[in-house]
Write a protein that holds these residues in place. Structure first.
Motif, PDB file in Angstrom:
ATOM      1  N   LEU A 194      45.783  43.089  40.997  1.00  0.00           N
ATOM      2  CA  LEU A 194      44.934  41.966  40.595  1.00  0.00           C
ATOM      3  C   LEU A 194      43.545  42.089  41.227  1.00  0.00           C
ATOM      4  O   LEU A 194      42.534  41.851  40.560  1.00  0.00           O
ATOM      5  CB  LEU A 194      45.579  40.631  40.978  1.00  0.00           C
ATOM      6  N   ALA A 195      43.483  42.487  42.478  1.00  0.00           N
ATOM      7  CA  ALA A 195      42.195  42.655  43.150  1.00  0.00           C
ATOM      8  C   ALA A 195      41.382  43.773  42.499  1.00  0.00           C
ATOM      9  O   ALA A 195      40.167  43.659  42.362  1.00  0.00           O
ATOM     10  CB  ALA A 195      42.406  42.958  44.631  1.00  0.00           C
ATOM     11  N   VAL A 196      42.048  44.828  42.074  1.00  0.00           N
ATOM     12  CA  VAL A 196      41.354  45.940  41.413  1.00  0.00           C
ATOM     13  C   VAL A 196      40.791  45.485  40.068  1.00  0.00           C
ATOM     14  O   VAL A 196      39.653  45.816  39.720  1.00  0.00           O
ATOM     15  CB  VAL A 196      42.306  47.150  41.235  1.00  0.00           C
ATOM     16  N   VAL A 197      41.558  44.713  39.318  1.00  0.00           N
ATOM     17  CA  VAL A 197      41.087  44.221  38.022  1.00  0.00           C
ATOM     18  C   VAL A 197      39.894  43.291  38.204  1.00  0.00           C
ATOM     19  O   VAL A 197      38.881  43.411  37.498  1.00  0.00           O
ATOM     20  CB  VAL A 197      42.231  43.510  37.263  1.00  0.00           C
ATOM     21  N   VAL A 198      39.980  42.381  39.155  1.00  0.00           N
ATOM     22  CA  VAL A 198      38.876  41.448  39.411  1.00  0.00           C
ATOM     23  C   VAL A 198      37.627  42.217  39.852  1.00  0.00           C
ATOM     24  O   VAL A 198      36.527  41.964  39.360  1.00  0.00           O
ATOM     25  CB  VAL A 198      39.280  40.384  40.452  1.00  0.00           C
ATOM     26  N   ALA A 199      37.796  43.163  40.756  1.00  0.00           N
ATOM     27  CA  ALA A 199      36.655  43.957  41.219  1.00  0.00           C
ATOM     28  C   ALA A 199      36.063  44.774  40.075  1.00  0.00           C
ATOM     29  O   ALA A 199      34.839  44.901  39.970  1.00  0.00           O
ATOM     30  CB  ALA A 199      37.086  44.872  42.363  1.00  0.00           C
ATOM     31  N   GLY A 200      36.902  45.314  39.209  1.00  0.00           N
ATOM     32  CA  GLY A 200      36.416  46.088  38.070  1.00  0.00           C
ATOM     33  C   GLY A 200      35.631  45.238  37.085  1.00  0.00           C
ATOM     34  O   GLY A 200      34.590  45.659  36.581  1.00  0.00           O
ATOM     35  N   VAL A 201      36.124  44.043  36.799  1.00  0.00           N
ATOM     36  CA  VAL A 201      35.417  43.143  35.881  1.00  0.00           C
ATOM     37  C   VAL A 201      34.073  42.731  36.478  1.00  0.00           C
ATOM     38  O   VAL A 201      33.049  42.724  35.780  1.00  0.00           O
ATOM     39  CB  VAL A 201      36.286  41.921  35.546  1.00  0.00           C
ATOM     40  N   LEU A 202      34.055  42.401  37.763  1.00  0.00           N
ATOM     41  CA  LEU A 202      32.793  42.023  38.412  1.00  0.00           C
ATOM     42  C   LEU A 202      31.802  43.186  38.423  1.00  0.00           C
ATOM     43  O   LEU A 202      30.622  43.003  38.103  1.00  0.00           O
ATOM     44  CB  LEU A 202      33.058  41.551  39.844  1.00  0.00           C
ATOM     45  N   ALA A 203      32.279  44.362  38.787  1.00  0.00           N
ATOM     46  CA  ALA A 203      31.391  45.527  38.823  1.00  0.00           C
ATOM     47  C   ALA A 203      30.871  45.850  37.423  1.00  0.00           C
ATOM     48  O   ALA A 203      29.687  46.182  37.258  1.00  0.00           O
ATOM     49  CB  ALA A 203      32.117  46.733  39.411  1.00  0.00           C
ATOM     50  N   GLY A 204      31.713  45.745  36.417  1.00  0.00           N
ATOM     51  CA  GLY A 204      31.281  45.986  35.043  1.00  0.00           C
ATOM     52  C   GLY A 204      30.252  44.976  34.580  1.00  0.00           C
ATOM     53  O   GLY A 204      29.263  45.332  33.933  1.00  0.00           O
ATOM     54  N   ALA A 205      30.462  43.707  34.919  1.00  0.00           N
ATOM     55  CA  ALA A 205      29.507  42.662  34.535  1.00  0.00           C
ATOM     56  C   ALA A 205      28.163  42.876  35.217  1.00  0.00           C
ATOM     57  O   ALA A 205      27.105  42.743  34.580  1.00  0.00           O
ATOM     58  CB  ALA A 205      30.060  41.286  34.885  1.00  0.00           C
ATOM     59  N   ILE A 206      28.182  43.212  36.485  1.00  0.00           N
ATOM     60  CA  ILE A 206      26.932  43.472  37.207  1.00  0.00           C
ATOM     61  C   ILE A 206      26.211  44.671  36.602  1.00  0.00           C
ATOM     62  O   ILE A 206      24.988  44.650  36.420  1.00  0.00           O
ATOM     63  CB  ILE A 206      27.203  43.674  38.710  1.00  0.00           C
TER      64      ILE A 206
END
Length: 57
Positions: A27-39
């Motif tokens: 879950l932490a990897v998915v959240v970090a990936g979505v945030l990094a992608g959005a940025i």
């Protein structure tokens, strides 16, 4: 976050990948990936707006 950023870059040692795969929360990897992608997308949009704004001025 470091594992996600390395995966965006595409260069990773196999041993580091194996170590991270066993210790990271999915879950932490998915959240970090979505945030990094959005940025990343926001930065690209800002760069395009800046370039287009300078070209039309």
């Amino acid at each position: 976050m470091r594992a996600v950023l390395w995966s965006f870059f595409g260069v990773r040692k196999r041993q580091s990948y194996i170590d991270d795969a066993g210790s990271l929360n999915p879950l932490a990897v998915v959240v970090a990936g979505v945030l990094a992608g959005a940025i990343f997308v926001i930065v690209l949009v800002l760069i395009v707006h800046w370039i287009v704004g300078r070209a039309s001025a």
